[in-house]
Design a protein around this motif. Sequence first.
Motif, PDB file in Angstrom:
ATOM      1  N   TRP A 214       0.772  -0.938  -0.655  1.00 44.94           N
ATOM      2  CA  TRP A 214      -0.057   0.157  -0.196  1.00 44.94           C
ATOM      3  C   TRP A 214       1.525   1.114   0.281  1.00 44.94           C
ATOM      4  CZ3 TRP A 214      -1.120   2.566   5.066  1.00 44.94           C
ATOM      5  CH2 TRP A 214      -1.396   4.272   4.957  1.00 44.94           C
ATOM      6  N   ARG A 215       1.846   1.031   0.671  1.00 41.70           N
ATOM      7  CA  ARG A 215       2.701   2.038   0.618  1.00 41.70           C
ATOM      8  C   ARG A 215       4.150   2.591  -0.676  1.00 41.70           C
ATOM      9  NH1 ARG A 215       3.564   4.512   5.960  1.00 41.70           N
ATOM     10  NH2 ARG A 215       4.450   5.903   4.803  1.00 41.70           N
ATOM     11  N   GLU A 216       3.065   1.989  -0.779  1.00 41.51           N
ATOM     12  CA  GLU A 216       4.620   1.794  -2.627  1.00 41.51           C
ATOM     13  C   GLU A 216       3.843   1.673  -4.124  1.00 41.51           C
ATOM     14  OE1 GLU A 216       7.250  -1.309  -2.149  1.00 41.51           O
ATOM     15  OE2 GLU A 216       7.840  -0.532   0.154  1.00 41.51           O
ATOM     16  N   GLY A 217       2.524   1.740  -3.716  1.00 42.24           N
ATOM     17  CA  GLY A 217       1.555   1.717  -4.425  1.00 42.24           C
ATOM     18  C   GLY A 217       1.233   0.434  -4.880  1.00 42.24           C
ATOM     19  N   ARG A 218       1.075  -0.418  -4.855  1.00 43.80           N
ATOM     20  CA  ARG A 218       0.915  -1.316  -5.726  1.00 43.80           C
ATOM     21  C   ARG A 218      -0.262  -2.343  -4.833  1.00 43.80           C
ATOM     22  NH1 ARG A 218       6.407  -2.368  -3.640  1.00 43.80           N
ATOM     23  NH2 ARG A 218       5.698  -3.658  -2.880  1.00 43.80           N
ATOM     24  N   PHE A 219      -1.115  -1.476  -4.096  1.00 46.12           N
ATOM     25  CA  PHE A 219      -2.419  -2.207  -3.641  1.00 46.12           C
ATOM     26  C   PHE A 219      -3.051  -0.842  -2.958  1.00 46.12           C
ATOM     27  CE2 PHE A 219      -4.999  -3.057  -0.435  1.00 46.12           C
ATOM     28  CZ  PHE A 219      -5.848  -4.361  -0.748  1.00 46.12           C
ATOM     29  N   VAL A 220      -4.324  -0.616  -4.112  1.00 42.68           N
ATOM     30  CA  VAL A 220      -5.279   0.589  -3.605  1.00 42.68           C
ATOM     31  C   VAL A 220      -6.088  -0.334  -2.479  1.00 42.68           C
ATOM     32  CG1 VAL A 220      -6.772   2.379  -4.754  1.00 42.68           C
ATOM     33  CG2 VAL A 220      -5.235   1.567  -5.684  1.00 42.68           C
ATOM     34  N   PRO A 221      -6.592  -0.309  -1.303  1.00 35.93           N
ATOM     35  CA  PRO A 221      -7.527  -0.446  -0.549  1.00 35.93           C
ATOM     36  C   PRO A 221      -9.004   0.107  -0.917  1.00 35.93           C
ATOM     37  CG  PRO A 221      -5.738   0.756   0.814  1.00 35.93           C
ATOM     38  CD  PRO A 221      -5.544   1.302  -0.548  1.00 35.93           C
ATOM     39  N   CYS A 222     -10.062  -0.756  -0.432  1.00 37.14           N
ATOM     40  CA  CYS A 222     -11.395  -0.588  -0.420  1.00 37.14           C
ATOM     41  C   CYS A 222     -11.486   0.490   0.325  1.00 37.14           C
ATOM     42  CB  CYS A 222     -12.513  -2.203  -0.798  1.00 37.14           C
ATOM     43  SG  CYS A 222     -11.713  -3.039  -0.932  1.00 37.14           S
ATOM     44  N   GLY A 223     -12.755   1.724  -0.567  1.00 38.57           N
ATOM     45  CA  GLY A 223     -13.736   2.334   0.526  1.00 38.57           C
ATOM     46  C   GLY A 223     -14.767   1.337   1.078  1.00 38.57           C
ATOM     47  N   PRO A 224     -15.409   2.595   2.175  1.00 39.08           N
ATOM     48  CA  PRO A 224     -16.434   1.834   2.727  1.00 39.08           C
ATOM     49  C   PRO A 224     -17.786   1.431   2.049  1.00 39.08           C
ATOM     50  CG  PRO A 224     -15.618   4.155   3.925  1.00 39.08           C
ATOM     51  CD  PRO A 224     -14.795   3.476   2.648  1.00 39.08           C
ATOM     52  N   GLU A 225     -17.430   1.924   0.624  1.00 41.77           N
ATOM     53  CA  GLU A 225     -19.115   1.723  -0.287  1.00 41.77           C
ATOM     54  C   GLU A 225     -19.076   0.074  -0.555  1.00 41.77           C
ATOM     55  OE1 GLU A 225     -21.217   3.368  -4.363  1.00 41.77           O
ATOM     56  OE2 GLU A 225     -20.397   4.770  -3.128  1.00 41.77           O
ATOM     57  N   GLU A 226     -16.668   0.337  -0.986  1.00 46.26           N
ATOM     58  CA  GLU A 226     -16.828  -0.487  -1.848  1.00 46.26           C
ATOM     59  C   GLU A 226     -16.995  -2.384  -0.684  1.00 46.26           C
ATOM     60  OE1 GLU A 226     -13.596  -0.663  -4.397  1.00 46.26           O
ATOM     61  OE2 GLU A 226     -13.455   0.405  -2.775  1.00 46.26           O
ATOM     62  N   ILE A 227     -16.193  -2.352   0.260  1.00 48.59           N
ATOM     63  CA  ILE A 227     -17.181  -3.495   1.944  1.00 48.59           C
ATOM     64  C   ILE A 227     -18.591  -3.496   2.375  1.00 48.59           C
ATOM     65  CG2 ILE A 227     -16.178  -4.182   3.964  1.00 48.59           C
ATOM     66  CD1 ILE A 227     -13.586  -3.746   1.986  1.00 48.59           C
ATOM     67  N   LEU A 228     -19.257  -2.038   1.914  1.00 53.34           N
ATOM     68  CA  LEU A 228     -20.356  -3.056   2.020  1.00 53.34           C
ATOM     69  C   LEU A 228     -21.128  -3.654   1.069  1.00 53.34           C
ATOM     70  CD1 LEU A 228     -21.393   0.806   3.406  1.00 53.34           C
ATOM     71  CD2 LEU A 228     -21.215  -1.243   4.480  1.00 53.34           C
ATOM     72  N   GLU A 229     -20.163  -3.417  -0.652  1.00 53.92           N
ATOM     73  CA  GLU A 229     -21.115  -3.900  -1.875  1.00 53.92           C
ATOM     74  C   GLU A 229     -20.352  -5.635  -1.600  1.00 53.92           C
ATOM     75  OE1 GLU A 229     -23.242  -2.929  -3.610  1.00 53.92           O
ATOM     76  OE2 GLU A 229     -22.819  -1.252  -4.027  1.00 53.92           O
ATOM     77  N   GLU A 230     -19.664  -5.749  -0.831  1.00 56.43           N
ATOM     78  CA  GLU A 230     -19.172  -7.038  -0.514  1.00 56.43           C
ATOM     79  C   GLU A 230     -19.718  -7.705   0.405  1.00 56.43           C
ATOM     80  OE1 GLU A 230     -14.677  -7.343   0.540  1.00 56.43           O
ATOM     81  OE2 GLU A 230     -13.870  -6.634  -0.779  1.00 56.43           O
ATOM     82  N   VAL A 231     -19.893  -7.074   1.799  1.00 57.89           N
ATOM     83  CA  VAL A 231     -21.259  -8.266   2.560  1.00 57.89           C
ATOM     84  C   VAL A 231     -22.582  -7.899   1.998  1.00 57.89           C
ATOM     85  CG1 VAL A 231     -22.064  -7.240   4.788  1.00 57.89           C
ATOM     86  CG2 VAL A 231     -20.010  -6.980   4.035  1.00 57.89           C
ATOM     87  N   ARG A 232     -23.251  -6.849   1.024  1.00 62.06           N
ATOM     88  CA  ARG A 232     -24.315  -7.145   0.719  1.00 62.06           C
ATOM     89  C   ARG A 232     -24.262  -8.619  -0.633  1.00 62.06           C
ATOM     90  NH1 ARG A 232     -28.686  -6.684  -2.687  1.00 62.06           N
ATOM     91  NH2 ARG A 232     -30.567  -5.280  -1.522  1.00 62.06           N
ATOM     92  N   TYR A 233     -23.199  -8.719  -1.286  1.00 57.79           N
ATOM     93  CA  TYR A 233     -23.175 -10.006  -2.055  1.00 57.79           C
ATOM     94  C   TYR A 233     -22.626 -10.949  -1.822  1.00 57.79           C
ATOM     95  CZ  TYR A 233     -22.243 -12.773  -5.939  1.00 57.79           C
ATOM     96  OH  TYR A 233     -21.837 -13.918  -6.914  1.00 57.79           O
ATOM     97  N   LEU A 234     -22.546 -11.423  -0.178  1.00 59.25           N
ATOM     98  CA  LEU A 234     -22.242 -12.329   0.844  1.00 59.25           C
ATOM     99  C   LEU A 234     -24.044 -12.564   1.566  1.00 59.25           C
ATOM    100  CD1 LEU A 234     -19.026 -12.024   1.749  1.00 59.25           C
ATOM    101  CD2 LEU A 234     -19.293 -14.185   1.471  1.00 59.25           C
ATOM    102  N   VAL A 235     -24.099 -11.554   1.799  1.00 57.06           N
ATOM    103  CA  VAL A 235     -25.539 -12.139   2.424  1.00 57.06           C
ATOM    104  C   VAL A 235     -26.699 -11.803   1.752  1.00 57.06           C
ATOM    105  CG1 VAL A 235     -27.573 -10.778   3.784  1.00 57.06           C
ATOM    106  CG2 VAL A 235     -24.943 -10.528   4.259  1.00 57.06           C
ATOM    107  N   ALA A 236     -26.386 -12.173   0.035  1.00 61.28           N
ATOM    108  CA  ALA A 236     -27.494 -12.187  -0.366  1.00 61.28           C
ATOM    109  C   ALA A 236     -27.984 -13.524  -1.589  1.00 61.28           C
ATOM    110  CB  ALA A 236     -27.664 -10.741  -1.828  1.00 61.28           C
TER     111      ALA A 236
END
Length: 289
Positions: A214-236
């Motif tokens: 992340w510090r060296e720009g090779r990984f871009v973390p998900c924002g809260p909305e993307e995390i919630l979309e992951e949760v929604r997919y799993l729950v559904a």
Amino acid sequence: MRYEGTIYRPPGERHSYLLQATVGCSHNACTFCGMYKDKVFHVRPTADILEDIRMAKAYYGDLTRVFLCDGDAIGMPTEDLLRILRALYEAFPSLQKVGIYAGPCSTLRKTPEELRALRKAGLTRAYLGVETGSDTLLRQIGKGVDGAQMLRAGVMLREAGLDLWAMVLLGLAGSGAGLDHAGATTELINRMKPRHLSLLTLVLEPGTRLYADWREGRFVPCGPEEILEEVRYLVANLTVDPLHFTCDHASNYLPLKGTLSEERERFLAAIDAALEGKRKIRPEFSRRV
């Protein structure tokens, strides 16, 4: 009680006596994990563990729950684990549950007969860090297994009669790839059929390889909305029923806890409200591992 280094346990074991059987994690190569970095993995001498049980008996008198630390105690020789389990049930007449972290590699080194013997001796629950169902992502994070091997480890534990608790890490794929991660993970969990599933959210830990990425720009973390979309997919899309579902760890943006499929609609409504900005989520500064 005697312990080496920092001790970790699942949230569900907060009322358990923590008995350190191994020190550290035998794998300890996952790119996201900052645990057990102060230790070199080794199995504690059985005589020392039995002495700790005697000490616990003298201090507590009786116990109903025990958790075997550290991160991969299932990797101990089976005969040693059986001896420890016999000693625990002899020392504590009211003992009902004994839990353990089960790394997939260590689990796969056991035979089905060994796992059944451990269950018969009183090992009741196994926590499996699934993290993701994606082969690509499992390889990238250094988990040591692919999806088929992870599935086999979980099924072996479940078929041995253990109460299987799987754990998944949201945000692990990074920004833009979350739904691929969620889709592969949902498919794996549906086939594995654990009794419990906990969702945690990635928190980048200094000193880990993923933090460096992340510090060296090779990984871009998900924002809260993307995390919630992951949760929604799993729950559904999770079809395991009943499934004790928790998403209330301190790392999660939106606490959810209950039973699927019974509470699916309630969970989806809460997630949609959060996505629409109608329900507050946990602020970034308060998220902790």
